[in-house]
Design an enzyme around this catalytic site. Structure first.
Site, PDB file in Angstrom:
ATOM      1  N   ASP A  43       0.905  -1.122   0.013  1.00 54.13           N
ATOM      2  CA  ASP A  43      -0.053   0.040   0.166  1.00 54.13           C
ATOM      3  C   ASP A  43       0.925   1.234   0.009  1.00 54.13           C
ATOM      4  OD1 ASP A  43      -1.909   1.898   0.614  1.00 54.13           O
ATOM      5  OD2 ASP A  43      -3.155   0.426   1.460  1.00 54.13           O
ATOM      6  N   THR A  85      -6.648   3.448  -2.524  1.00 49.95           N
ATOM      7  CA  THR A  85      -6.464   1.933  -2.209  1.00 49.95           C
ATOM      8  C   THR A  85      -7.433   0.997  -2.388  1.00 49.95           C
ATOM      9  OG1 THR A  85      -5.098   2.935  -0.109  1.00 49.95           O
ATOM     10  CG2 THR A  85      -6.194   0.542   0.211  1.00 49.95           C
ATOM     11  N   LYS A 168      -5.502  -3.112   7.022  1.00 48.05           N
ATOM     12  CA  LYS A 168      -6.869  -2.396   6.247  1.00 48.05           C
ATOM     13  C   LYS A 168      -7.664  -3.433   6.051  1.00 48.05           C
ATOM     14  CE  LYS A 168      -4.313   1.705   4.889  1.00 48.05           C
ATOM     15  NZ  LYS A 168      -4.421   2.745   3.394  1.00 48.05           N
ATOM     16  N   ASP A 169      -8.952  -3.198   6.330  1.00 46.90           N
ATOM     17  CA  ASP A 169     -10.188  -4.173   5.957  1.00 46.90           C
ATOM     18  C   ASP A 169     -10.118  -4.280   4.325  1.00 46.90           C
ATOM     19  OD1 ASP A 169     -11.764  -1.900   5.092  1.00 46.90           O
ATOM     20  OD2 ASP A 169     -12.108  -1.710   7.136  1.00 46.90           O
ATOM     21  N   ASP A 357      -0.937  -0.604  -4.865  1.00 44.87           N
ATOM     22  CA  ASP A 357      -2.346  -0.133  -5.235  1.00 44.87           C
ATOM     23  C   ASP A 357      -2.244   1.283  -5.649  1.00 44.87           C
ATOM     24  OD1 ASP A 357      -1.373   0.719  -2.925  1.00 44.87           O
ATOM     25  OD2 ASP A 357      -3.283   0.816  -1.944  1.00 44.87           O
ATOM     26  N   HIS A 358      -1.129   2.009  -5.440  1.00 41.40           N
ATOM     27  CA  HIS A 358      -0.869   3.302  -5.788  1.00 41.40           C
ATOM     28  C   HIS A 358       0.577   3.683  -5.304  1.00 41.40           C
ATOM     29  CE1 HIS A 358      -1.524   4.632  -1.913  1.00 41.40           C
ATOM     30  NE2 HIS A 358      -2.690   3.862  -1.581  1.00 41.40           N
TER      31      HIS A 358
END
Length: 550
Positions: A43, A85, A168-169, A357-358
């Site tokens: 992430d 995300t 993170k969920d 993710d970024h």
């Protein structure tokens, strides 16, 4: 008689020999798959981290194993906006884009529900693994297509095991897909790894035992100091900068960070330290052992996301000592994890990919310090000015109902009830924002195909636009500009600093090498599908990376 017997024997030989040859051919070409596929998403990882810290990565660490023994797609890009995300994790595993898969941000305003929506919210399920609360009321139901994990389950008639893990969920839930055996995420209220009743009624014993260890308190006791002497961090800024955040309290202004005060009371602080990566790795190891992933010839899949680089990056920025130290430690963690998989699953028996993710922009204060383009966009002032302007011109200050992902949502119910000119309202907003120096382009989304944009910008806006969920007006900021406070940084833009990400493959049947040709985040799922000989996910628009899937 002998001639007849010889003829019969010859005929039998001719019949049997091809049958034996055929049987041998089928056996020799039986479908081959790895025992385990491990997806790793970091992430907030910029592509240049691979080389900015290359000389400092350990010889047996994770990154050099990828770069020297695996395959690197050096020019991998995100093909949509916003680069955040939830969209990124979904895109990697679905091979799709927000226009199709429906996860258009971490959150958005839903015009039909007339309220804000969180990407993985699900009020129909409950928390598992902790006291009642909303932290576990999560599922993948808002995602409108399948993931590569779902397709693996379909291909094996659901005999595969699929597990998602992240602090993170959204980092654990969305990749694992709809049919996963489980997804686990970290509850910052109590330090437990939790799940929801979407997957199970209670945590498996191995997860309960893992929670009982309360590893976070142990790591708090260690504190956070640099892995190496601080004067060796020459790739980073000075330790303390006024534009860096203070996630551990205003009194802690640099290394070493004392974390003891958080033990037993603040289980969220670990997220902003490298120990967030450590507990994720340890949870992943526990899942491999507890669920016996990769223990037989039916391919399993483990989707792991490391959330802490994003927390650290947002607070301190990509040029900080904190982020460099985070990646040096993560490199060692990954190396140890691969050694664990070598012993547990077997060398060459598992396939791993790593992406992000970024990426992330430089902190505006850092850019200003070094005379680079960038700064803060005064979104609060814009909101106030627009409310006043719209009230003067149309009789209401509440015509804009939301601002999500650089998109403004109009209050259509109010506009209809007041019988106002919607096109006129859009034009007023566009004209005002278009005059702001921090704004590069602004336009009504229902007319964006008529707006002069570069091909890259147009494609990214189109891929991010979901007709049922997106807003009415899109804002593209100038390079290096962002909304937010005086410290830290963020991401979401189309620019390469947010959209250029790493993509690495390693392990089962992966050739060593690299390509500099343009590849996309959407290509990951398509490539995995080709390597595993399974169907692509239901919304996949990606292409197979032939150099990897030979």
């Amino acid at each position: 008689m002998r001639l007849l017997l010889a003829t019969i024997c010859f005929s039998l030989f001719c019949f049997i020999a091809p049958a034996q040859t055929k049987t041998s051919t089928v056996s020799g070409t039986a479908l081959s798959r790895p025992k385990l596929v491990v997806g790793i998403v970091i992430d907030q990882m910029r592509w240049d981290y691979l080389y900015r810290y290359y000389d400092r990565y350990a010889p047996d660490g994770g990154f050099k194993r990828f770069l020297n023994k695996g395959f690197s797609c050096e020019n991998t890009l995100i093909p949509y906006v916003p680069t955040v995300t939830a969209c990124g994790h979904t895109c990697i595993y679905t091979g799709s884009v927000p226009a199709i898969h429906g996860i258009i941000g971490n959150g958005w305003y839903d015009p039909l529900k007339q309220r804000s929506v969180y990407c993985t919210e699900d009020p129909g399920v409950e928390t598992v693994g902790a006291a009642a609360g909303t932290a576990g009321s999560m599922s993948p139901r808002n995602m409108q297509v399948t993931t590569i994990c779902d397709e693996l389950n379909l291909a094996t008639n659901f005999r595969s095991k699929v597990i998602g893990i992240a602090v993170k969920d959204r980092g654990g839930i969305l990749p694992a897909g709809h049919s996963a055996n489980a997804a686990y995420w970290y509850d910052s209220r109590n330090g437990n790894w939790i799940s929801s009743t979407y997957y199970m009624k209670e945590l498996p014993k191995w997860a309960q035992d893992f929670n009982a260890k309360k590893l976070v308190d142990k790591y708090y006791g260690l504190g956070w100091n640099t892995l190496y002497p601080i004067n060796s961090y020459v790739q980073s800024t000075a330790d303390e900068k006024p534009y860096e955040g203070k996630p551990f309290g205003a009194e802690q202004k640099g290394f070493p960070y004392d974390l003891k005060k958080f033990a037993g009371s603040n289980y969220g602080a670990v997220n902003s330290t490298p120990y967030g990566n450590t507990i994720t790795i340890e949870m992943a190891k526990a899942a491999v052992t507890g669920e016996q992933l990769g223990a037989d010839n039916i391919t399993d899949m483990l989707a792991v996301s490391f959330s802490s680089p994003d927390y650290i990056g947002h607070a301190f920025g990509p040029n900080s000592v904190e982020q460099e130290d985070d990646y040096l430690r993560l490199d060692k963690e990954l190396g140890g994890f691969f050694s664990f998989l070598d012993a547990k699953v077997g060398k060459g028996q598992y396939l791993v990919f790593l992406s992000a993710d970024h990426a992330v922009a430089h902190v505006p204060g850092f850019s200003e310090e070094h005379k680079l383009p960038g700064g803060h966009a005064p979104a609060g002032r814009w909101s106030q000015d627009l409310a006043k302007l719209l009230n003067e011109k149309y009789g209401s200050s509440k015509l804009i109902i939301g601002n999500y992902n650089h998109q403004l949502y109009l209050n259509h119910h109010l506009i209809d009830s007041m019988k106002l000119d919607e096109d006129g309202i859009k034009k007023t907003i566009v004209q005002y924002l278009g005059r702001q120096p921090e704004v590069a382009r602004v336009f009504a989304l229902d007319k964006f195909m008529e707006v002069p944009l570069t091909a890259t910008q147009r494609d990214m806006v189109a891929n991010g636009y979901n007709q049922k969920l997106s807003g009415d007006i899109q804002v593209l900021l100038q390079s290096g500009y962002m909304e937010g406070g005086a410290t830290g940084t963020t991401h979401s833009a189309w620019n390469p600093y947010d959209s250029h990400i790493p993509l690495l493959f390693y392990g089962w049947k992966v050739p060593a090498g690299k390509t500099n040709r343009e590849t996309y985040m959407t290509d990951i799922a398509a490539t995995l599908a080709a390597m595993l000989h399974i169907q692509m996910p239901s919304g996949c628009v990606g292409k197979v990376i032939e150099e990897v899937a030979k």
